[in-house]
Design a protein around this motif. Structure first.
Motif, PDB file in Angstrom:
ATOM      1  N   PHE A 141       0.850  -1.187   0.000  1.00 47.79           N
ATOM      2  CA  PHE A 141       0.000   0.000   0.000  1.00 47.79           C
ATOM      3  C   PHE A 141       0.899   1.254   0.000  1.00 47.79           C
ATOM      4  O   PHE A 141       1.948   1.245   0.647  1.00 47.79           O
ATOM      5  CB  PHE A 141      -0.886  -0.022   1.258  1.00 47.79           C
ATOM      6  CG  PHE A 141      -1.769   1.167   1.420  1.00 47.79           C
ATOM      7  CD1 PHE A 141      -2.991   1.225   0.789  1.00 47.79           C
ATOM      8  CD2 PHE A 141      -1.368   2.246   2.212  1.00 47.79           C
ATOM      9  CE1 PHE A 141      -3.817   2.330   0.950  1.00 47.79           C
ATOM     10  CE2 PHE A 141      -2.187   3.350   2.376  1.00 47.79           C
ATOM     11  CZ  PHE A 141      -3.414   3.391   1.740  1.00 47.79           C
ATOM     12  N   PRO A 142       0.585   2.317  -0.731  1.00 44.69           N
ATOM     13  CA  PRO A 142      -0.638   2.553  -1.488  1.00 44.69           C
ATOM     14  C   PRO A 142      -0.537   2.205  -2.963  1.00 44.69           C
ATOM     15  O   PRO A 142      -1.455   2.521  -3.722  1.00 44.69           O
ATOM     16  CB  PRO A 142      -0.828   4.059  -1.303  1.00 44.69           C
ATOM     17  CG  PRO A 142       0.567   4.592  -1.273  1.00 44.69           C
ATOM     18  CD  PRO A 142       1.395   3.539  -0.591  1.00 44.69           C
ATOM     19  N   LEU A 143       0.570   1.586  -3.393  1.00 41.80           N
ATOM     20  CA  LEU A 143       0.667   1.182  -4.794  1.00 41.80           C
ATOM     21  C   LEU A 143      -0.403   0.156  -5.119  1.00 41.80           C
ATOM     22  O   LEU A 143      -0.870   0.061  -6.256  1.00 41.80           O
ATOM     23  CB  LEU A 143       2.062   0.608  -5.084  1.00 41.80           C
ATOM     24  CG  LEU A 143       3.236   1.575  -4.864  1.00 41.80           C
ATOM     25  CD1 LEU A 143       4.561   0.864  -5.138  1.00 41.80           C
ATOM     26  CD2 LEU A 143       3.083   2.802  -5.749  1.00 41.80           C
ATOM     27  N   GLU A 144      -0.783  -0.621  -4.119  1.00 41.72           N
ATOM     28  CA  GLU A 144      -1.827  -1.625  -4.277  1.00 41.72           C
ATOM     29  C   GLU A 144      -3.019  -1.233  -3.407  1.00 41.72           C
ATOM     30  O   GLU A 144      -2.870  -0.967  -2.223  1.00 41.72           O
ATOM     31  CB  GLU A 144      -1.278  -3.003  -3.853  1.00 41.72           C
ATOM     32  CG  GLU A 144      -2.263  -4.126  -3.980  1.00 41.72           C
ATOM     33  CD  GLU A 144      -1.644  -5.452  -3.548  1.00 41.72           C
ATOM     34  OE1 GLU A 144      -2.096  -6.032  -2.544  1.00 41.72           O
ATOM     35  OE2 GLU A 144      -0.687  -5.876  -4.226  1.00 41.72           O
ATOM     36  N   THR A 145      -4.187  -1.152  -4.009  1.00 36.92           N
ATOM     37  CA  THR A 145      -5.382  -0.787  -3.248  1.00 36.92           C
ATOM     38  C   THR A 145      -5.819  -1.963  -2.376  1.00 36.92           C
ATOM     39  O   THR A 145      -5.381  -3.096  -2.564  1.00 36.92           O
ATOM     40  CB  THR A 145      -6.530  -0.392  -4.186  1.00 36.92           C
ATOM     41  OG1 THR A 145      -6.845  -1.504  -5.031  1.00 36.92           O
ATOM     42  CG2 THR A 145      -6.151   0.810  -5.024  1.00 36.92           C
ATOM     43  N   ALA A 146      -6.698  -1.664  -1.409  1.00 36.75           N
ATOM     44  CA  ALA A 146      -7.168  -2.713  -0.501  1.00 36.75           C
ATOM     45  C   ALA A 146      -8.626  -2.471  -0.119  1.00 36.75           C
ATOM     46  O   ALA A 146      -9.030  -1.339   0.135  1.00 36.75           O
ATOM     47  CB  ALA A 146      -6.297  -2.753   0.755  1.00 36.75           C
ATOM     48  N   ARG A 147      -9.395  -3.561  -0.122  1.00 37.71           N
ATOM     49  CA  ARG A 147     -10.768  -3.568   0.390  1.00 37.71           C
ATOM     50  C   ARG A 147     -10.771  -4.461   1.625  1.00 37.71           C
ATOM     51  O   ARG A 147     -10.652  -5.689   1.523  1.00 37.71           O
ATOM     52  CB  ARG A 147     -11.762  -4.093  -0.651  1.00 37.71           C
ATOM     53  CG  ARG A 147     -11.984  -3.161  -1.829  1.00 37.71           C
ATOM     54  CD  ARG A 147     -12.891  -3.791  -2.872  1.00 37.71           C
ATOM     55  NE  ARG A 147     -14.222  -4.097  -2.359  1.00 37.71           N
ATOM     56  CZ  ARG A 147     -15.208  -3.217  -2.248  1.00 37.71           C
ATOM     57  NH1 ARG A 147     -14.994  -1.938  -2.593  1.00 37.71           N
ATOM     58  NH2 ARG A 147     -16.392  -3.563  -1.805  1.00 37.71           N
ATOM     59  N   THR A 165      -9.487   7.601   2.739  1.00 37.24           N
ATOM     60  CA  THR A 165      -8.399   7.393   1.792  1.00 37.24           C
ATOM     61  C   THR A 165      -8.943   6.800   0.502  1.00 37.24           C
ATOM     62  O   THR A 165      -9.800   5.924   0.519  1.00 37.24           O
ATOM     63  CB  THR A 165      -7.329   6.459   2.376  1.00 37.24           C
ATOM     64  OG1 THR A 165      -7.896   5.169   2.591  1.00 37.24           O
ATOM     65  CG2 THR A 165      -6.809   6.993   3.693  1.00 37.24           C
ATOM     66  N   ARG A 166      -8.429   7.288  -0.617  1.00 35.03           N
ATOM     67  CA  ARG A 166      -8.912   6.814  -1.909  1.00 35.03           C
ATOM     68  C   ARG A 166      -8.430   5.408  -2.237  1.00 35.03           C
ATOM     69  O   ARG A 166      -9.098   4.675  -2.967  1.00 35.03           O
ATOM     70  CB  ARG A 166      -8.456   7.779  -3.006  1.00 35.03           C
ATOM     71  CG  ARG A 166      -9.081   9.171  -2.912  1.00 35.03           C
ATOM     72  CD  ARG A 166      -8.618  10.043  -4.067  1.00 35.03           C
ATOM     73  NE  ARG A 166      -9.234  11.363  -4.002  1.00 35.03           N
ATOM     74  CZ  ARG A 166      -8.997  12.324  -4.877  1.00 35.03           C
ATOM     75  NH1 ARG A 166      -8.138  12.095  -5.885  1.00 35.03           N
ATOM     76  NH2 ARG A 166      -9.583  13.493  -4.750  1.00 35.03           N
ATOM     77  N   ARG A 167      -7.275   5.045  -1.737  1.00 35.24           N
ATOM     78  CA  ARG A 167      -6.696   3.750  -2.079  1.00 35.24           C
ATOM     79  C   ARG A 167      -7.129   2.643  -1.127  1.00 35.24           C
ATOM     80  O   ARG A 167      -6.732   1.505  -1.288  1.00 35.24           O
ATOM     81  CB  ARG A 167      -5.160   3.853  -2.048  1.00 35.24           C
ATOM     82  CG  ARG A 167      -4.585   4.959  -2.896  1.00 35.24           C
ATOM     83  CD  ARG A 167      -4.750   4.674  -4.375  1.00 35.24           C
ATOM     84  NE  ARG A 167      -3.940   3.553  -4.799  1.00 35.24           N
ATOM     85  CZ  ARG A 167      -4.011   2.999  -5.999  1.00 35.24           C
ATOM     86  NH1 ARG A 167      -4.884   3.466  -6.885  1.00 35.24           N
ATOM     87  NH2 ARG A 167      -3.239   1.989  -6.322  1.00 35.24           N
ATOM     88  N   LEU A 168      -7.931   3.009  -0.161  1.00 32.77           N
ATOM     89  CA  LEU A 168      -8.297   2.049   0.879  1.00 32.77           C
ATOM     90  C   LEU A 168      -9.788   2.136   1.155  1.00 32.77           C
ATOM     91  O   LEU A 168     -10.336   3.213   1.368  1.00 32.77           O
ATOM     92  CB  LEU A 168      -7.516   2.354   2.160  1.00 32.77           C
ATOM     93  CG  LEU A 168      -7.708   1.400   3.338  1.00 32.77           C
ATOM     94  CD1 LEU A 168      -7.120   0.042   3.025  1.00 32.77           C
ATOM     95  CD2 LEU A 168      -7.061   1.983   4.577  1.00 32.77           C
TER      96      LEU A 168
END
Length: 432
Positions: A141-147, A165-168
């Protein structure tokens, strides 16, 4: 200026995340770690602890100059331990009403031991906590998003910080509603990361075939080998662990599956438990500023790993979170006065090793000389007898012969924390 102010919390998160990742690379040896800790603790004692009412006026040169405290002491003088001047009565009103004081978050433990604990942190600390968590659990993270699906028996605004956060994308699921009730919502959310107690992960593994997470983390309860095996076989991945409590983040597992103490944010004194190879932690969180957690004894029992983890981390490794000191059985000696202490892990292993068909149980000390063993109604009479005899042989071997009753019934996941070994009788302790 307005843009910077609005995004200041996210900057706190990013800063905390980056610091956590940099420390992973920087602290290569035990000496590196201890030097880092000494500097952080020195500043924390000077700037935070020394200015808190409970410690004000003390001559504090180091941690050893502070008394050891516990939940009873802190809850009895809560306003003296936090810089917000928040009393326990006001804290409970805020928590129960959901109306937080501006700039702060008040939360509470689940209270499975009958003694619930409050905590208060600032908004800044909330985002810093999340940054540490992401730095340890999601290094990409944050290169890889997470749900992330977070499934716990209690919700506080602590977890809402991730939603900005947009990436999370983090969604909380309230376990108090029951696993069957929230399971369709979890499936609908389609998380790539699930953080949940092992009883929830096991239920999902046995009842659902649609979830396809990339990462799984067990949290909030003792992880037993029987649950780990079922969960890992279903999802074909290593199950990570998060060891956290009301008092903070205590440990997380590395890529090799080893649980490492969070010694980059917390100091641990590991005190031996008599007649066992277990230790009891006394913790000092040198990153917390609003509520001081200094030489605080928690009631968990740890078995430490003696060999070095292959990941090379200088953070000490935990082989097993063996249970809680509240659940050490105290049974009468058969041949003399006094009691015999028996730790939860010893009892748990005796039952599980007695018959491989036993994959769940509850063992309760109901009275000073009475144990109740509850087994699933799917267990055969022969397996139930084997478990009863295994307990009797174990306990006779250490000099005690309590009455043991065995019952078979449906064992559904509790909404509160699962304690397979639970002490409900405290007569001996209360009379000391």
């Amino acid at each position: 200026m307005r843009f910077a102010f609005r995004h200041l919390p996210i900057l706190r998160l990013v800063s905390s995340f980056v610091r956590t990742r940099l420390l992973t690379r920087r602290l290569k040896t035990r000496a590196d770690l201890e030097t880092w800790q000494r500097r952080c603790i020195h500043r924390w004692l000077r700037d935070t602890v020394g200015s808190t009412d409970y410690y004000r006026g003390r001559n504090i040169g180091g941690l050893d100059d502070l008394p050891i405290v516990d939940k009873t002491i802190v809850m009895g003088a809560f306003e003296q331990f936090n810089s917000a001047g928040l009393s326990s009565a006001e804290g409970w009103r805020m928590f129960n009403s959901g109306q937080q004081r501006q700039g702060y978050v008040v939360g509470a433990s689940t209270g499975t031991s009958g003694n619930r604990g409050l905590f208060v942190i600032s908004d800044d600390e909330r985002y810093e906590w999340l940054g540490v968590m992401l730095g340890k659990l999601l290094p990409a993270f944050p290169l890889e998003t997470a749900r992330i699906a977070l499934i716990l028996p209690l919700h506080t605004a602590l977890y809402n910080s991730a939603n900005r956060t947009r990436r999370l994308d983090l969604k909380f699921f309230d376990l108090r509603r029951g696993v069957p009730a929230i399971a369709p919502e979890i499936v609908g959310f389609a998380p790539d990361t699930i953080i949940a107690p092992p009883k929830v992960l096991r239920w999902l593994a046995e009842q659902d075939r649609t979830l396809a997470p990339k990462r799984l983390f067990s949290a909030a309860e003792v992880l037993d080998p029987i649950d780990r095996d079922i969960i890992e076989k279903r999802y074909q991945m290593r199950l990570g662990e998060i060891y956290m409590a009301t008092e903070g983040l205590l440990a997380t597992s590395c890529a090799h599956g080893t649980l490492h103490l969070a010694e980059d944010v917390m100091h641990f004194e590991l005190q031996p438990v008599p007649d066992s190879d277990l230790v009891s932690p006394v913790i000092s969180d040198f990153t917390r500023q609003t509520q001081v957690i200094a030489r605080y004894r928690i009631n968990d029992l740890l078995r430490m790993q003696t060999d070095t983890c292959r990941c090379g981390s200088p953070l000490r490794a935990v082989a097993e979170v063996a249970g809680r000191s509240d659940d050490i059985f105290e049974l009468p000696r058969a041949a003399s006065r006094g009691t015999v202490p028996v730790t939860p892990d010893v009892l748990r292993n005796a039952i599980l090793d007695s018959d491989r068909s036993i994959t769940d149980f509850r063992l309760i000390q109901a009275d000073h000389n009475e144990l109740r063993l509850l087994l699933p109604d799917t267990v055969s009479p022969a397996a139930a007898t084997a478990a009863e005899m295994a307990l009797k042989w174990l306990l006779q071997g250490i000099g005690t012969q309590p009455l043991i009753s065995v019952e078979r019934e449906s064992l559904s996941p509790p909404t509160a924390k699962l304690r397979r070994v639970e002490r409900r009788w405290y007569g001996a302790r209360s009379s000391e």
